[in-house]
Design an enzyme around this catalytic site. Structure first.
Site, PDB file in Angstrom:
ATOM      1  CE1 TYR A  61      -4.109  -1.468  -0.558  1.00 22.13           C
ATOM      2  CE2 TYR A  61      -3.185  -3.158   0.868  1.00 22.13           C
ATOM      3  CZ  TYR A  61      -4.134  -2.750  -0.045  1.00 22.13           C
ATOM      4  OH  TYR A  61      -5.108  -3.631  -0.469  1.00 22.13           O
ATOM      5  NE  ARG A  64      -3.197  -0.061  -5.267  1.00 19.38           N
ATOM      6  CZ  ARG A  64      -4.443  -0.534  -5.298  1.00 19.38           C
ATOM      7  NH1 ARG A  64      -4.731  -1.646  -4.676  1.00 19.38           N
ATOM      8  NH2 ARG A  64      -5.389   0.107  -5.944  1.00 19.38           N
ATOM      9  CD  GLN A  96     -15.946  -1.658  -8.861  1.00 19.31           C
ATOM     10  OE1 GLN A  96     -15.692  -2.841  -8.721  1.00 19.31           O
ATOM     11  NE2 GLN A  96     -16.270  -1.151 -10.032  1.00 19.31           N
ATOM     12  CG  ASN A  97     -11.155   3.628  -9.253  1.00 19.77           C
ATOM     13  OD1 ASN A  97     -11.169   2.417  -9.453  1.00 19.77           O
ATOM     14  ND2 ASN A  97     -11.268   4.519 -10.216  1.00 19.77           N
ATOM     15  CB  VAL A  98      -8.452   2.653  -3.006  1.00 24.20           C
ATOM     16  CG1 VAL A  98      -9.382   1.468  -2.760  1.00 24.20           C
ATOM     17  CG2 VAL A  98      -7.222   2.195  -3.780  1.00 24.20           C
ATOM     18  CG  HIS A 113     -13.709  -1.833  -3.460  1.00 16.25           C
ATOM     19  ND1 HIS A 113     -13.461  -2.224  -4.754  1.00 16.25           N
ATOM     20  CD2 HIS A 113     -14.792  -2.551  -3.061  1.00 16.25           C
ATOM     21  CE1 HIS A 113     -14.371  -3.121  -5.127  1.00 16.25           C
ATOM     22  NE2 HIS A 113     -15.178  -3.332  -4.123  1.00 16.25           N
ATOM     23  N   GLY A 177     -15.503   1.953 -16.866  1.00 13.65           N
ATOM     24  CA  GLY A 177     -14.173   1.397 -16.619  1.00 13.65           C
ATOM     25  C   GLY A 177     -14.108   0.334 -15.555  1.00 13.65           C
TER      26      GLY A 177
HETATM   27  P1  NAD Z   1     -10.408  -4.037 -13.595  1.00 12.99           P
HETATM   28  O1  NAD Z   1      -8.936  -3.777 -13.606  1.00 12.99           O
HETATM   29  O2  NAD Z   1     -10.892  -5.413 -13.389  1.00 12.99           O
HETATM   30  O3  NAD Z   1     -10.993  -3.561 -14.996  1.00 12.99           O
HETATM   31  C1  NAD Z   1     -10.627  -2.317 -15.548  1.00 12.99           C
HETATM   32  C2  NAD Z   1     -11.587  -2.000 -16.664  1.00 12.99           C
HETATM   33  O4  NAD Z   1     -11.269  -0.696 -17.128  1.00 12.99           O
HETATM   34  C3  NAD Z   1     -11.457  -2.941 -17.865  1.00 12.99           C
HETATM   35  O5  NAD Z   1     -12.737  -3.404 -18.216  1.00 12.99           O
HETATM   36  C4  NAD Z   1     -10.867  -2.059 -18.961  1.00 12.99           C
HETATM   37  O6  NAD Z   1     -11.375  -2.354 -20.247  1.00 12.99           O
HETATM   38  C5  NAD Z   1     -11.343  -0.684 -18.533  1.00 12.99           C
HETATM   39  N1  NAD Z   1     -10.512   0.428 -19.004  1.00 12.99           N
HETATM   40  C6  NAD Z   1      -9.183   0.449 -19.266  1.00 12.99           C
HETATM   41  N2  NAD Z   1      -8.805   1.679 -19.677  1.00 12.99           N
HETATM   42  C7  NAD Z   1      -9.925   2.455 -19.645  1.00 12.99           C
HETATM   43  C8  NAD Z   1     -10.187   3.810 -19.947  1.00 12.99           C
HETATM   44  N3  NAD Z   1      -9.225   4.649 -20.350  1.00 12.99           N
HETATM   45  N4  NAD Z   1     -11.455   4.273 -19.814  1.00 12.99           N
HETATM   46  C9  NAD Z   1     -12.472   3.451 -19.407  1.00 12.99           C
HETATM   47  N5  NAD Z   1     -12.268   2.151 -19.117  1.00 12.99           N
HETATM   48  C10 NAD Z   1     -11.016   1.661 -19.221  1.00 12.99           C
HETATM   49  O7  NAD Z   1     -11.010  -3.003 -12.553  1.00 12.99           O
HETATM   50  P2  NAD Z   1     -12.314  -3.038 -11.659  1.00 12.99           P
HETATM   51  O8  NAD Z   1     -13.453  -3.602 -12.430  1.00 12.99           O
HETATM   52  O9  NAD Z   1     -12.400  -1.690 -11.057  1.00 12.99           O
HETATM   53  O10 NAD Z   1     -12.034  -4.101 -10.500  1.00 12.99           O
HETATM   54  C11 NAD Z   1     -10.795  -4.376  -9.974  1.00 12.99           C
HETATM   55  C12 NAD Z   1     -10.573  -3.993  -8.511  1.00 12.99           C
HETATM   56  O11 NAD Z   1      -9.269  -3.431  -8.408  1.00 12.99           O
HETATM   57  C13 NAD Z   1     -11.502  -2.979  -7.940  1.00 12.99           C
HETATM   58  O12 NAD Z   1     -11.898  -3.480  -6.730  1.00 12.99           O
HETATM   59  C14 NAD Z   1     -10.673  -1.749  -7.664  1.00 12.99           C
HETATM   60  O13 NAD Z   1     -10.939  -1.258  -6.364  1.00 12.99           O
HETATM   61  C15 NAD Z   1      -9.259  -2.217  -7.678  1.00 12.99           C
HETATM   62  N6  NAD Z   1      -8.323  -1.253  -8.324  1.00 12.99           N
HETATM   63  C16 NAD Z   1      -8.384   0.095  -8.041  1.00 12.99           C
HETATM   64  C17 NAD Z   1      -7.533   0.994  -8.667  1.00 12.99           C
HETATM   65  C18 NAD Z   1      -7.619   2.468  -8.311  1.00 12.99           C
HETATM   66  O14 NAD Z   1      -8.011   2.802  -7.215  1.00 12.99           O
HETATM   67  N7  NAD Z   1      -7.272   3.384  -9.227  1.00 12.99           N
HETATM   68  C19 NAD Z   1      -6.600   0.527  -9.590  1.00 12.99           C
HETATM   69  C20 NAD Z   1      -6.543  -0.861  -9.857  1.00 12.99           C
HETATM   70  C21 NAD Z   1      -7.430  -1.735  -9.211  1.00 12.99           C
END
Ligand code: NAD
Length: 229
Positions: A61, A64, A96-98, A113, A177
């Site tokens: 973390y 991250r 779902q993003n953190v 999340h 996304g």
């Molecule tokens: P995922 O990684 O499973 O899927 C990502 C999705 O985003 C894919 O379907 C992909 O096609 C799409 N994508 C890629 N580039 C894009 C863009 N420019 N615009 C729109 N869509 C785009 O992610 P998820 O479904 O959120 O689930 C995975 C888990 O991982 C979640 O629980 C999340 O909390 C966590 N996570 C969070 C972060 C963050 O906080 N930024 C980053 C990675 C994973």
């Protein structure tokens, strides 16, 4: 070009996933094949991992936090913040993003999340703002270990009562996304009577549940996607 029409009586539920922050330089879970640098996510994002090796969890973390601290909101985040300014309480943003890129753009999301820049004592449970990078496991004044304020695999996401209430009354549901793999978020689209839309460059696993899809990147599509009546 097709638009998402939002009428005066509509209530809008927006669900965002890792793809929302991809254009800001934060890799999605899928892009990394489940690996963030040398970490397999399931091995560092679970209560078991925390019991086994809390320092390894903090290493993950901390890494991250470093990645997210360098990121800026993209035009997609800004478009959603502008929509929230227009619709006020008729828009509910669940992420779902953190990372905190929605907040940096001016939105007030529910982080189902958890939040990367918060921690909490595992004993007294109170979350607090925290941007520290930890080389040793931190402890609270009460003696409890301080953990990331994140919903790990096997834990209950935050704010689910509110999410389920709003899913019942919303009339427009937009997922952006998110691959439609991680539960319970993947099932939200099937739990609403709303008109449902997906925005992203690839088909999500739950594609069949959506009425309409907009194929492309969030940062490119969202700024011109909404037609508010
Ligand atoms: P995922 O990684 O499973 O899927 C990502 C999705 O985003 C894919 O379907 C992909 O096609 C799409 N994508 C890629 N580039 C894009 C863009 N420019 N615009 C729109 N869509 C785009 O992610 P998820 O479904 O959120 O689930 C995975 C888990 O991982 C979640 O629980 C999340 O909390 C966590 N996570 C969070 C972060 C963050 O906080 N930024 C980053 C990675 C994973």
């Amino acid at each position: 070009m097709n638009l998402i029409h939002i009428k005066p009586n509509d209530r809008v539920f927006v669900l965002t996933g890792a793809g929302m922050s991809a254009e800001s330089g934060i890799p999605t879970f899928r892009d990394t094949n489940g690996l963030w640098r040398n970490y397999r996510v399931e091995e560092v994002a679970s209560p078991d991992a925390w019991r086994r090796d809390p320092q390894l969890v903090w290493d993950f973390y901390s890494m991250r936090r470093t990645v997210a601290a360098a990121a800026q909101p993209n035009p997609g985040h800004r478009a959603l913040a502008a929509l929230e300014r227009t619709l006020g309480s008729r828009l509910f943003l669940c992420t779902q993003n953190v990372d905190n890129l929605h907040e940096q753009a001016g939105s007030r999301p529910l982080h189902m999340h958890g939040e990367l820049f918060k921690s909490r004592c595992e004993r007294c449970q109170l979350p607090f703002d925290d941007t520290n990078i930890y080389h040793e496991v931190p402890h609270c004044a009460c003696g409890g270990k301080v953990r990331p304020h994140i919903c790990w695999f096997g834990e209950r996401p935050f704010g689910m009562d509110r999410v389920l209430r709003i899913l019942e009354v919303c009339t427009v549901f937009i997922a952006i996304g998110t691959s439609g793999v991680v539960e319970p978020a993947a099932s939200f689209v099937g739990q609403t009577q709303a008109r449902t839309f997906y925005v992203g460059p690839e088909e999500p696993l739950n594609l069949a549940s959506f009425d309409e899809t907009f194929e492309g990147k969030a940062g490119e599509l969202l700024p011109t996607l909404f037609d508010v009546w």
